[in-house]
Design a protein around this motif. Structure first.
Motif, PDB file in Angstrom:
ATOM      1  N   LEU A 199       0.829  -1.201   0.000  1.00 36.85           N
ATOM      2  CA  LEU A 199       0.000   0.000   0.000  1.00 36.85           C
ATOM      3  C   LEU A 199       0.869   1.258   0.000  1.00 36.85           C
ATOM      4  N   VAL A 200       1.930   1.255   0.806  1.00 38.23           N
ATOM      5  CA  VAL A 200       2.818   2.417   0.878  1.00 38.23           C
ATOM      6  C   VAL A 200       3.490   2.673  -0.466  1.00 38.23           C
ATOM      7  N   ALA A 201       3.748   1.617  -1.228  1.00 32.89           N
ATOM      8  CA  ALA A 201       4.439   1.758  -2.512  1.00 32.89           C
ATOM      9  C   ALA A 201       3.564   2.373  -3.595  1.00 32.89           C
ATOM     10  N   ARG A 202       2.273   2.443  -3.398  1.00 31.38           N
ATOM     11  CA  ARG A 202       1.379   2.990  -4.418  1.00 31.38           C
ATOM     12  C   ARG A 202       1.518   4.509  -4.488  1.00 31.38           C
ATOM     13  N   GLU A 203       1.623   5.026  -5.699  1.00 38.23           N
ATOM     14  CA  GLU A 203       1.796   6.472  -5.889  1.00 38.23           C
ATOM     15  C   GLU A 203       0.481   7.228  -5.884  1.00 38.23           C
ATOM     16  N   THR A 204      -0.626   6.510  -5.957  1.00 38.49           N
ATOM     17  CA  THR A 204      -1.926   7.185  -6.036  1.00 38.49           C
ATOM     18  C   THR A 204      -2.476   7.584  -4.667  1.00 38.49           C
ATOM     19  N   LEU A 205      -1.772   7.230  -3.589  1.00 40.74           N
ATOM     20  CA  LEU A 205      -2.275   7.553  -2.249  1.00 40.74           C
ATOM     21  C   LEU A 205      -2.174   9.042  -1.974  1.00 40.74           C
ATOM     22  N   SER A 206      -3.156   9.551  -1.254  1.00 42.40           N
ATOM     23  CA  SER A 206      -3.071  10.925  -0.784  1.00 42.40           C
ATOM     24  C   SER A 206      -2.070  11.003   0.366  1.00 42.40           C
TER      25      SER A 206
ATOM     26  N   TYR B 240      -1.175   7.326   7.203  1.00 45.31           N
ATOM     27  CA  TYR B 240      -1.844   6.275   7.963  1.00 45.31           C
ATOM     28  C   TYR B 240      -1.228   4.917   7.643  1.00 45.31           C
ATOM     29  N   ALA B 241      -0.927   4.674   6.350  1.00 44.77           N
ATOM     30  CA  ALA B 241      -0.336   3.387   5.960  1.00 44.77           C
ATOM     31  C   ALA B 241       1.057   3.225   6.561  1.00 44.77           C
ATOM     32  N   LEU B 242       1.857   4.296   6.588  1.00 45.31           N
ATOM     33  CA  LEU B 242       3.178   4.233   7.203  1.00 45.31           C
ATOM     34  C   LEU B 242       3.082   3.938   8.691  1.00 45.31           C
ATOM     35  N   TYR B 243       2.103   4.556   9.348  1.00 44.59           N
ATOM     36  CA  TYR B 243       1.930   4.297  10.785  1.00 44.59           C
ATOM     37  C   TYR B 243       1.566   2.836  11.023  1.00 44.59           C
ATOM     38  N   GLU B 244       0.641   2.300  10.224  1.00 39.49           N
ATOM     39  CA  GLU B 244       0.250   0.900  10.383  1.00 39.49           C
ATOM     40  C   GLU B 244       1.432  -0.036  10.108  1.00 39.49           C
ATOM     41  N   LEU B 245       2.257   0.314   9.143  1.00 42.11           N
ATOM     42  CA  LEU B 245       3.436  -0.501   8.870  1.00 42.11           C
ATOM     43  C   LEU B 245       4.411  -0.441  10.046  1.00 42.11           C
ATOM     44  N   GLY B 246       4.525   0.736  10.667  1.00 44.55           N
ATOM     45  CA  GLY B 246       5.365   0.850  11.855  1.00 44.55           C
ATOM     46  C   GLY B 246       4.868  -0.015  12.998  1.00 44.55           C
ATOM     47  N   ARG B 247       3.549  -0.085  13.171  1.00 47.44           N
ATOM     48  CA  ARG B 247       2.986  -0.956  14.211  1.00 47.44           C
ATOM     49  C   ARG B 247       3.285  -2.427  13.907  1.00 47.44           C
ATOM     50  N   ASP B 248       3.248  -2.781  12.622  1.00 42.27           N
ATOM     51  CA  ASP B 248       3.600  -4.157  12.239  1.00 42.27           C
ATOM     52  C   ASP B 248       5.035  -4.467  12.643  1.00 42.27           C
TER      53      ASP B 248
ATOM     54  N   LEU C  51      10.980  -5.550  15.208  1.00 44.69           N
ATOM     55  CA  LEU C  51      11.917  -4.791  14.365  1.00 44.69           C
ATOM     56  C   LEU C  51      11.847  -3.321  14.777  1.00 44.69           C
ATOM     57  N   PHE C  52      12.357  -3.028  15.955  1.00 46.46           N
ATOM     58  CA  PHE C  52      12.218  -1.695  16.520  1.00 46.46           C
ATOM     59  C   PHE C  52      12.939  -0.630  15.702  1.00 46.46           C
ATOM     60  N   ASP C  53      14.077  -0.976  15.096  1.00 44.58           N
ATOM     61  CA  ASP C  53      14.815   0.028  14.339  1.00 44.58           C
ATOM     62  C   ASP C  53      14.023   0.491  13.123  1.00 44.58           C
ATOM     63  N   ARG C  54      13.355  -0.441  12.432  1.00 47.03           N
ATOM     64  CA  ARG C  54      12.536  -0.066  11.272  1.00 47.03           C
ATOM     65  C   ARG C  54      11.316   0.750  11.705  1.00 47.03           C
ATOM     66  N   ALA C  55      10.686   0.311  12.780  1.00 48.10           N
ATOM     67  CA  ALA C  55       9.521   1.057  13.274  1.00 48.10           C
ATOM     68  C   ALA C  55       9.925   2.464  13.688  1.00 48.10           C
ATOM     69  N   GLU C  56      11.066   2.578  14.358  1.00 51.25           N
ATOM     70  CA  GLU C  56      11.534   3.894  14.795  1.00 51.25           C
ATOM     71  C   GLU C  56      11.767   4.819  13.604  1.00 51.25           C
ATOM     72  N   SER C  57      12.361   4.296  12.539  1.00 48.97           N
ATOM     73  CA  SER C  57      12.622   5.110  11.345  1.00 48.97           C
ATOM     74  C   SER C  57      11.325   5.634  10.740  1.00 48.97           C
ATOM     75  N   LEU C  58      10.312   4.767  10.657  1.00 51.97           N
ATOM     76  CA  LEU C  58       9.029   5.189  10.095  1.00 51.97           C
ATOM     77  C   LEU C  58       8.365   6.243  10.971  1.00 51.97           C
ATOM     78  N   PHE C  59       8.383   6.036  12.279  1.00 51.98           N
ATOM     79  CA  PHE C  59       7.731   6.988  13.178  1.00 51.98           C
ATOM     80  C   PHE C  59       8.443   8.339  13.159  1.00 51.98           C
TER      81      PHE C  59
ATOM     82  N   GLU D 295       8.486  14.051  11.408  1.00 52.30           N
ATOM     83  CA  GLU D 295       9.130  15.106  10.623  1.00 52.30           C
ATOM     84  C   GLU D 295       8.179  15.678   9.583  1.00 52.30           C
ATOM     85  N   GLN D 296       7.342  14.813   8.977  1.00 53.30           N
ATOM     86  CA  GLN D 296       6.411  15.257   7.945  1.00 53.30           C
ATOM     87  C   GLN D 296       5.099  15.782   8.515  1.00 53.30           C
ATOM     88  N   GLY D 297       4.895  15.611   9.822  1.00 56.49           N
ATOM     89  CA  GLY D 297       3.646  16.072  10.426  1.00 56.49           C
ATOM     90  C   GLY D 297       2.456  15.208  10.075  1.00 56.49           C
ATOM     91  N   LEU D 298       2.698  13.922   9.756  1.00 51.04           N
ATOM     92  CA  LEU D 298       1.624  12.981   9.422  1.00 51.04           C
ATOM     93  C   LEU D 298       1.470  11.987  10.562  1.00 51.04           C
TER      94      LEU D 298
END
Length: 401
Positions: free
Chosen positions: A95-102, A108-116, A122-130, A135-138
């Motif tokens: 879902l994150v890879a799709r360019e058509t997302l607003s 929201y998709a990045l946050y859900e991926l971070g929870r996964d 995989l705390f280091d990957r989750a930390e990077s996403l969060f 930084e982006q205010g999302l």
């Protein structure tokens, strides 16, 4: 059957959305139109417990707009709740890879991926996403909360404190209790490493942000004991005992040690005052021992008899039988030793503390609940009274040592 019940709401909502989008738009036809058969083929795989094939079908849907994005997010969350994190990650990554997302959908998709990633360890990957989301205010508030969870799991209290202060600035969420406990964790670390000035600074910060922080005063009292100032520690312990009765059982051994170092006589009187204000099973046990030392076993048995007339307390029964069995053999009733063994077994299984938020029970005090992760929510379990409020006047008066 579990899959079926979980997916029925998802199927109904998604089917309606797809049907609405694919409708012919003509007044003479059905308003729902013809739904996309690919989606229902994927749903059929799910209902037949073939989740990998279902994922392949859902990911093959080329178009991801606001409606199908919600379907993907719901499906990913469903897999994560079932503990199938690898499948949830696969869906959210696609879902994150799709360019058509607003922008909002991508956040929201990045946050859900971070929870996964968090659930997968995989705390280091989750930390990077969060951090990217902040930084982006999302989804920044939820991302900051996710970062705090990661740093708590890693016991990185400095980064917990920094992130909590960021969250405090961005939201009205009441987190002053958490921040105070982070200062206390840092003060404990500094105390163990001999950094007394830094420890005191953290304690002052904890008390400034949360004037009711019991833990900060307790650490301060321990520091006074460590620098051989039992008089100052005694004043702090007495203050704590009157201010925080829920934590009295945890601090009682240190309070008694302080009494011993000061060489105080009349410990019964001191403990009796605390007991009259805040009766508890651990305090009852120590008070009965003090009465036994200063006034004899008969006085201690009398105190315990009055106590058990008011409270349904296994600890009190255990202490009562201990005193009975310590007397002359001719006064010991048959079966008392077996009864004491049973009571001791029940006492070891009895929780001493309970969380106010989720009901988690423990034998020892935890400043942060291991279950719901709330800070300062675990309190001592009080023995249930035998007397109902209406019959309180008929109960025996509290003992006066």
């Amino acid at each position: 059957m579990q899959w079926l019940f979980l997916l029925l709401p998802l199927a109904a909502a998604s089917g309606w959305l797809i049907a609405r989008r694919s409708g012919s738009g003509r007044r003479g036809e059905s308003r729902c139109g013809s739904p996309n058969p690919v989606f229902f083929r994927g749903l059929n795989y799910l209902l037949n417990e073939q989740p990998d094939k279902a994922i392949d079908v859902f990911l093959s849907l080329a178009e991801v707009d606001g409606e199908t994005a919600e379907t993907h997010l719901a499906l990913g969350a469903l897999f994560r709740r079932r503990g199938e994190v690898d499948r949830a990650i696969r869906i959210h990554q696609n879902l994150v890879a799709r360019e058509t997302l607003s922008s909002a959908q991508r956040g929201y998709a990045l946050y859900e991926l971070g929870r996964d990633y968090m659930l997968a360890g995989l705390f280091d990957r989750a930390e990077s996403l969060f951090l990217e989301l902040v930084e982006q205010g999302l989804q920044d508030r939820r991302a900051l909360r996710g970062l705090i969870e990661i740093y708590q799991a890693e016991k990185d209290w400095r980064r917990c404190l920094e992130t909590a202060n960021q969250l405090r600035q961005r939201s009205d969420e009441p987190i002053h209790t958490e921040i105070a406990h982070y200062h206390c964790e840092l003060a404990d670390e500094c105390r163990r490493h001999g950094q007394r000035d830094e420890a005191r600074a953290h304690l002052l910060d904890a008390q400034a942000i949360d004037p009711n922080c019991i833990r900060a005063t307790l650490i301060q009292a321990r520091m006074e004991m460590e620098r051989n100032d039992p008089a100052s520690a005694w004043m702090l312990y007495r203050h704590l005992a009157r201010r925080g009765p829920d934590y009295l059982p945890a601090m009682l051994p240190e309070l008694l040690q302080c009494c011993q170092q000061l060489g105080r006589q009349g410990v019964t009187e001191e403990l009796g005052e605390l007991f009259a204000a805040h009766p508890s099973a651990p305090l009852m046990r120590e008070l009965s021992r003090a009465i036994e030392r200063e006034q004899g076993p008969a006085a201690a048995l009398s105190f315990l008899t009055d106590y058990l007339a008011r409270h349904a307390d296994l600890v009190g029964v255990e202490r009562f039988l201990e005193l009975r069995l310590s007397g002359p053999p001719q006064q010991t009733l048959a079966g008392d030793r077996q009864l004491l063994a049973v009571i001791r077994h029940l006492v070891t299984a009895q929780p001493g503390y309970r969380c106010d938020q989720c009901g988690f029970e423990a034998r020892a005090l935890h400043w942060q609940c291991p279950s719901c992760k709330h800070w300062g929510s675990i309190k001592a379990v009080a023995p249930p009274p035998l007397c109902q409020p209406a019959a309180a006047s008929a109960c025996p008066s509290p003992p006066h040592p």
